[in-house]
Design a protein around this motif. Sequence first.
Motif, mmCIF file in Angstrom:
data_model
loop_
_atom_site.group_PDB
_atom_site.id
_atom_site.type_symbol
_atom_site.label_atom_id
_atom_site.label_comp_id
_atom_site.label_asym_id
_atom_site.label_seq_id
_atom_site.Cartn_x
_atom_site.Cartn_y
_atom_site.Cartn_z
ATOM 1 N N ASP A 5 1.446 -5.929 -5.593
ATOM 2 C CA ASP A 5 2.538 -4.958 -5.532
ATOM 3 C C ASP A 5 2.320 -3.881 -4.472
ATOM 4 O OD1 ASP A 5 3.585 -6.446 -7.547
ATOM 5 O OD2 ASP A 5 3.575 -4.872 -9.071
ATOM 6 N N MET A 6 1.054 -3.582 -4.155
ATOM 7 C CA MET A 6 0.797 -2.573 -3.116
ATOM 8 C C MET A 6 1.258 -3.045 -1.743
ATOM 9 S SD MET A 6 -2.864 -0.783 -4.093
ATOM 10 C CE MET A 6 -2.690 0.592 -2.936
ATOM 11 N N PHE A 7 1.266 -4.351 -1.538
ATOM 12 C CA PHE A 7 1.768 -4.875 -0.266
ATOM 13 C C PHE A 7 3.242 -4.533 -0.061
ATOM 14 C CE2 PHE A 7 -1.822 -7.973 -0.314
ATOM 15 C CZ PHE A 7 -2.286 -7.744 0.961
ATOM 16 N N MET A 8 3.983 -4.416 -1.151
ATOM 17 C CA MET A 8 5.433 -4.280 -1.070
ATOM 18 C C MET A 8 5.930 -2.852 -1.259
ATOM 19 S SD MET A 8 5.836 -7.328 -0.333
ATOM 20 C CE MET A 8 7.599 -7.258 -0.111
ATOM 21 N N LEU A 9 5.025 -1.883 -1.412
ATOM 22 C CA LEU A 9 5.455 -0.494 -1.568
ATOM 23 C C LEU A 9 6.187 -0.017 -0.311
ATOM 24 C CD1 LEU A 9 2.327 1.135 -3.281
ATOM 25 C CD2 LEU A 9 4.551 0.689 -4.335
ATOM 26 N N LYS A 10 7.321 0.637 -0.499
ATOM 27 C CA LYS A 10 8.142 1.058 0.639
ATOM 28 C C LYS A 10 7.696 2.388 1.239
ATOM 29 C CE LYS A 10 12.155 -1.323 -1.303
ATOM 30 N NZ LYS A 10 13.480 -1.170 -1.961
ATOM 31 N N VAL A 11 6.815 3.083 0.523
ATOM 32 C CA VAL A 11 6.337 4.378 1.015
ATOM 33 C C VAL A 11 5.005 4.201 1.752
ATOM 34 C CG1 VAL A 11 7.500 5.712 -0.760
ATOM 35 C CG2 VAL A 11 5.198 4.841 -1.194
ATOM 36 N N PRO A 12 4.629 5.156 2.613
ATOM 37 C CA PRO A 12 3.326 5.072 3.297
ATOM 38 C C PRO A 12 2.174 5.075 2.290
ATOM 39 C CG PRO A 12 4.722 6.714 4.350
ATOM 40 C CD PRO A 12 5.416 6.317 3.082
ATOM 41 N N VAL A 13 1.168 4.257 2.543
ATOM 42 C CA VAL A 13 -0.005 4.174 1.663
ATOM 43 C C VAL A 13 -1.268 4.326 2.508
ATOM 44 C CG1 VAL A 13 -1.248 2.833 -0.069
ATOM 45 C CG2 VAL A 13 1.242 2.569 0.152
ATOM 46 N N ILE A 14 -2.082 5.321 2.175
ATOM 47 C CA ILE A 14 -3.358 5.539 2.854
ATOM 48 C C ILE A 14 -4.473 5.385 1.827
ATOM 49 C CG2 ILE A 14 -4.801 7.177 4.134
ATOM 50 C CD1 ILE A 14 -2.215 8.541 5.056
ATOM 51 N N CYS A 15 -5.459 4.555 2.130
ATOM 52 C CA CYS A 15 -6.582 4.311 1.228
ATOM 53 C C CYS A 15 -7.876 4.768 1.912
ATOM 54 C CB CYS A 15 -6.676 2.833 0.868
ATOM 55 S SG CYS A 15 -5.131 2.151 0.203
ATOM 56 N N ILE A 16 -8.647 5.595 1.213
ATOM 57 C CA ILE A 16 -9.860 6.163 1.805
ATOM 58 C C ILE A 16 -11.034 5.964 0.866
ATOM 59 C CG2 ILE A 16 -10.937 8.239 2.758
ATOM 60 C CD1 ILE A 16 -8.048 9.356 3.128
ATOM 61 N N ILE A 17 -12.086 5.302 1.352
ATOM 62 C CA ILE A 17 -13.316 5.166 0.566
ATOM 63 C C ILE A 17 -14.112 6.452 0.754
ATOM 64 C CG2 ILE A 17 -15.517 3.949 0.303
ATOM 65 C CD1 ILE A 17 -12.500 2.078 1.594
ATOM 66 N N ILE A 18 -14.289 7.210 -0.341
ATOM 67 C CA ILE A 18 -14.981 8.501 -0.258
ATOM 68 C C ILE A 18 -16.406 8.417 -0.809
ATOM 69 C CG2 ILE A 18 -12.845 9.841 -0.353
ATOM 70 C CD1 ILE A 18 -13.510 10.370 -3.347
ATOM 71 N N GLY A 19 -16.761 7.269 -1.388
ATOM 72 C CA GLY A 19 -18.100 7.086 -1.950
ATOM 73 C C GLY A 19 -18.446 5.615 -1.990
ATOM 74 N N GLU A 20 -18.473 5.055 -3.194
ATOM 75 C CA GLU A 20 -18.745 3.626 -3.343
ATOM 76 C C GLU A 20 -17.438 2.841 -3.370
ATOM 77 O OE1 GLU A 20 -22.312 2.670 -5.991
ATOM 78 O OE2 GLU A 20 -21.426 4.381 -7.017
ATOM 79 N N GLY A 21 -17.434 1.712 -2.675
ATOM 80 C CA GLY A 21 -16.270 0.839 -2.693
ATOM 81 C C GLY A 21 -16.700 -0.556 -3.086
ATOM 82 N N ALA A 22 -16.802 -0.792 -4.389
ATOM 83 C CA ALA A 22 -17.390 -2.040 -4.870
ATOM 84 C C ALA A 22 -16.346 -3.012 -5.400
ATOM 85 C CB ALA A 22 -18.420 -1.752 -5.959
ATOM 86 N N SER A 23 -16.312 -4.181 -4.790
ATOM 87 C CA SER A 23 -15.617 -5.355 -5.311
ATOM 88 C C SER A 23 -14.143 -5.100 -5.624
ATOM 89 C CB SER A 23 -16.371 -5.850 -6.552
ATOM 90 O OG SER A 23 -15.943 -7.127 -6.924
ATOM 91 N N GLY A 24 -13.619 -5.840 -6.600
ATOM 92 C CA GLY A 24 -12.212 -5.714 -6.969
ATOM 93 C C GLY A 24 -11.886 -4.365 -7.558
ATOM 94 N N GLY A 25 -12.910 -3.688 -8.096
ATOM 95 C CA GLY A 25 -12.705 -2.348 -8.625
ATOM 96 C C GLY A 25 -12.182 -1.397 -7.573
ATOM 97 N N ALA A 26 -12.643 -1.580 -6.332
ATOM 98 C CA ALA A 26 -12.166 -0.777 -5.206
ATOM 99 C C ALA A 26 -10.859 -1.350 -4.660
ATOM 100 C CB ALA A 26 -13.218 -0.726 -4.102
ATOM 101 N N LEU A 27 -10.819 -2.662 -4.505
ATOM 102 C CA LEU A 27 -9.663 -3.314 -3.873
ATOM 103 C C LEU A 27 -8.388 -3.137 -4.680
ATOM 104 C CD1 LEU A 27 -9.096 -4.966 -1.330
ATOM 105 C CD2 LEU A 27 -9.466 -7.043 -2.663
ATOM 106 N N GLY A 28 -8.516 -2.886 -5.980
ATOM 107 C CA GLY A 28 -7.347 -2.704 -6.845
ATOM 108 C C GLY A 28 -6.481 -1.521 -6.464
ATOM 109 N N ILE A 29 -7.022 -0.564 -5.676
ATOM 110 C CA ILE A 29 -6.195 0.543 -5.170
ATOM 111 C C ILE A 29 -6.441 0.719 -3.655
ATOM 112 C CG2 ILE A 29 -5.983 1.769 -7.360
ATOM 113 C CD1 ILE A 29 -8.182 3.703 -6.354
#
Length: 318
Positions: free
Chosen positions: A184-208
């Motif tokens: 669903d994040m692929f289809m959001l019509k608004v701008p989306v910025i994702c920033i890793i500020i610490g740990e970015g592990a596996s699907g837990g990170a990829l989910g947002i």
Amino acid sequence: MKTLLEFEKPIAELEDKLIEMRKLAIENNVDVTEAVKSLTEKILELKQETFSNLTRWQRVQLSRHPDRPYTLDYIEKICSEFIEIHGDRSVADDKAMVGGFGNIDDEFSVMFIGQQKGRNTKQRQYRNFGMPNPEGYRKALRLMKMAEKFNKPVVCLIDTPGAFPGLEAEERGQGEAIARNIRDMFMLKVPVICIIIGEGASGGALGIAVGDKVLMMENTWYSVISPESCSSILWRSWNYKEQAAEALKLTANDMLSNGLIDGIIPEPLGGAHLDHDGAAKTLKEVIKRELTALNKVNPQVRILDRIEKFSKMGVVQE
């Protein structure tokens, strides 16, 4: 008490000497201006040398530093006003995933979403060590849809050792919740910025972490598995975590060179844990700059660019 990593100790020793030198100078009314200047320059040189030559494992250690700013720390310093929104309207309010509307300098109204860790034992248990359950990802998606409804951009701040791997999480559909978010994040019509500020592990990170711009702060990591877990699988022991970190190539520089992120956000010298205000100021400037650029792009074009960017990842042409 200040927490020191092994490679930070030589710097801390010199800084303690500097404090002691200034204290003695005041007590004895002695002019130590030149000595202080010389030692200050030496400390700066040592810092620059140390932090420009960090190993991948040392970057991982910095990303987990207990004094490092977490999602709510950044939101507090970036936003003039923030209203947290709770619950997934189905099961519960996951405390490991936080989100809500925030104002940035009265210029942007943004939906912030991110994982939240705790500072002490009680907080860590309350926040489930920053590991969301399925309801956390469903809450995140609910907030994204709300942002889309009101035409507000989404900023995701990622800092998690992974999605919660407990039996009850799997029973409530952990994999499905993460997969739905990614779709669903692929289809959001608004701008989306994702920033890793610490740990970015596996699907837990990829989910947002599906966005128009995916950025990493300088001393963070982003990988399908943590160095410790990789070590335990390959060597049946956690003792090879440093070799695993090197093999995984999980730092911001590695991710950028492999085309998996769009940019690196610099941190104050020594790491974000030494200067929360400086790190937040830089992060705020980057968010404002990226939102200004993304707002000029047609929503349908943004969606197509987002899909194309992620579709190209992992594709090799010979």
